[in-house]
Design an enzyme around this catalytic site. Structure first.
Site, PDB file in Angstrom:
ATOM      1  CD1 TRP A 150      22.009  22.309  32.598  1.00 10.58           C
ATOM      2  CD2 TRP A 150      21.729  22.578  34.803  1.00 10.58           C
ATOM      3  NE1 TRP A 150      20.675  22.086  32.882  1.00 10.58           N
ATOM      4  CE2 TRP A 150      20.479  22.248  34.229  1.00 10.58           C
ATOM      5  CE3 TRP A 150      21.796  22.788  36.181  1.00 10.58           C
ATOM      6  CZ2 TRP A 150      19.314  22.132  34.981  1.00 10.58           C
ATOM      7  CZ3 TRP A 150      20.629  22.670  36.930  1.00 10.58           C
ATOM      8  CH2 TRP A 150      19.417  22.348  36.339  1.00 10.58           C
TER       9      TRP A 150
ATOM     10  CB  SER B  79      21.613  20.522  24.305  1.00  3.88           C
ATOM     11  OG  SER B  79      21.267  21.042  25.572  1.00  3.88           O
TER      12      SER B  79
ATOM     13  CE  LYS C 264      18.735  16.531  28.460  1.00  3.33           C
ATOM     14  NZ  LYS C 264      19.951  16.552  29.230  1.00  3.33           N
TER      15      LYS C 264
ATOM     16  CD  GLN D 137      18.812  18.622  32.881  1.00  2.00           C
ATOM     17  OE1 GLN D 137      19.592  18.180  32.051  1.00  2.00           O
ATOM     18  NE2 GLN D 137      17.744  19.308  32.535  1.00  2.00           N
TER      19      GLN D 137
ATOM     20  CG  HIS E 191      25.361  23.974  25.483  1.00  2.00           C
ATOM     21  ND1 HIS E 191      25.780  22.675  25.662  1.00  2.00           N
ATOM     22  CD2 HIS E 191      23.999  23.934  25.457  1.00  2.00           C
ATOM     23  CE1 HIS E 191      24.722  21.888  25.748  1.00  2.00           C
ATOM     24  NE2 HIS E 191      23.638  22.626  25.619  1.00  2.00           N
TER      25      HIS E 191
ATOM     26  CD  GLU F  92      14.919  21.813  31.795  1.00  2.00           C
ATOM     27  OE1 GLU F  92      15.347  22.334  30.750  1.00  2.00           O
ATOM     28  OE2 GLU F  92      15.661  21.219  32.609  1.00  2.00           O
TER      29      GLU F  92
END
Length: 381
Positions: free
Chosen positions: A296, A198, A202, A244, A332, A252
């Site tokens: 998302w 998640s 990144k 997103q 997730h 965010e």
């Protein structure tokens, strides 16, 4: 890890490109000035250009080593503690990481290592050491108020342009620096992987892109800001999918530089997108895993973006160094057992040097929530 020579002094690496405008994905094989990338040697310069542009537009400046740093290591059973102190410009920070070791005698070259952001969530084969990296201590990521908070900013100042993810990369590099000079840790510096899921996925991709000593990069469900492309995520939103996007992500959290907010409403002026971030990993190995159960995460964007990145690995003659797996059927960051074979294959080939192992894994289940994918619309090279 396999690496190319450093670019020559004649390689121009500005942090911005004036007048750029392209609604499709920017061409990896054209230099900033418009001339073609034609050789492997050319790619090392093009990669350097991409690095400068990503820092200039979205990541902020990644500093090199601080004025001085030192490390120590202690071992208790199968758990080690690597402690690091860094000093820069009169400031000083200290941080430590736990390394969990396999039982038994280390290989002559040392244990292979997985650097796992916040502990990671992939199954790691036996015979690997695992370093749990507390990246959020290096740079906080609570929300938009986290800008300039964390150990990195205690060292370089709250006005440092580095985003949280860039600060995390800096920390990974210092860990590897210390491991290189700490034989007691018994780590094989040529056999390092990095992973995270998640938001930390990144970060893991950013680390693999910017730290050439990482042999294998494994982002998990990283979505927009990871293995997805900004332009493609916006395309998904424009076609009715709730994903997103760049405009959302800058409000965010602080994963990207404050400068990036100047471009999120006009993505066409960006001379970079995340297919180029992923391409920076080449010629080293990259495999990313995505989850289509969560719109998302921008499933079309991840597939299209990695399809674009794959062209660089193909052009370099190493398509087997880049994998992508996209399925559903799990929560997730919960690992689905039917992906373990492809994950293990990448560990075997690129960390354990089992060169006969096939790593030709590049697939999607095509669950794009009704958003159309037309490759020629986005990839025109």
């Amino acid at each position: 890890p396999q690496a190319f020579p450093s670019p020559s002094a004649s390689c121009s690496t500005p942090s911005t490109v004036a007048g750029f405008n392209n609604s499709a994905l920017p061409n990896p094989f054209i230099f900033n000035e418009g001339t073609p990338v034609q050789t492997v040697e050319d790619w090392s310069c093009r990669r350097a250009q991409i690095s400068a542009l990503i820092q200039g537009y979205e990541a902020g400046e990644l500093p090199g080593p601080p004025d001085s740093f030192s490390g120590s290591f202690s071992l208790s059973g199968t758990r080690g503690t690597l402690s690091i102190t860094a000093r820069n410009g009169g400031n000083s920070i200290s941080f430590s990481s736990t390394i969990t070791y396999p039982s038994g005698t280390a290989p002559a070259a040392g244990w292979p290592l997985v650097i796992a952001y916040e502990g990671g969530s992939i199954p790691i084969p036996s015979g690997f050491a695992v370093l749990s990296y507390s990246n959020s201590n290096m740079a906080e990521q609570n929300d938009a108020s986290s800008r300039g908070q964390g150990l990195f900013y205690e060292l370089y100042g709250t006005n440092a342009t580095a985003s949280a993810m860039t600060a995390w990369v800096w920390g990974v590099s210092r860990i590897i620096d210390v491991l290189e000079t700490t034989p007691a840790a018994k780590i094989n510096i040529d056999a390092i992987a990095v992973t995270g899921c998640s938001r930390d996925g990144k970060g893991a991709l950013m680390a693999g892109a910017f730290e050439p000593r990482i042999a294998l990069t494994i982002p998990q469900e990283s979505g927009s800001g990871g293995d997805a492309c900004w332009r493609l995520s916006l395309w998904e939103q424009d076609n009715g999918s709730v994903v997103q996007t760049a405009t959302e992500i800058v409000t965010e959290n602080v994963w990207f530089s404050s400068n990036f907010a100047n471009y999120v409403d006009n993505l066409s002026v960006l001379p970079i997108d995340h297919h180029l971030l992923a391409a920076m990993v080449a010629p080293r190995a990259l495999v990313s895993f995505e989850n289509t159960d969560f719109a998302w995460l921008s499933p079309l964007s991840s597939f299209g973006c990695m399809t674009a990145a794959h062209t660089v690995f193909q052009a370099l003659g190493i398509p087997q160094n880049h994998g992508f797996e996209q399925i559903g059927g799990h929560e997730h960051c919960a690992w689905p057992a039917n992906l373990t074979a492809s994950l293990d294959a990448f560990f075997d080939r690129f960390i354990l040097n089992e060169t006969s192992t096939s790593t030709n894994f590049f697939s999607t289940n095509d669950v794009f929530y009704g958003v159309p994918w037309n490759q020629s619309q986005w990839i025109n090279w």
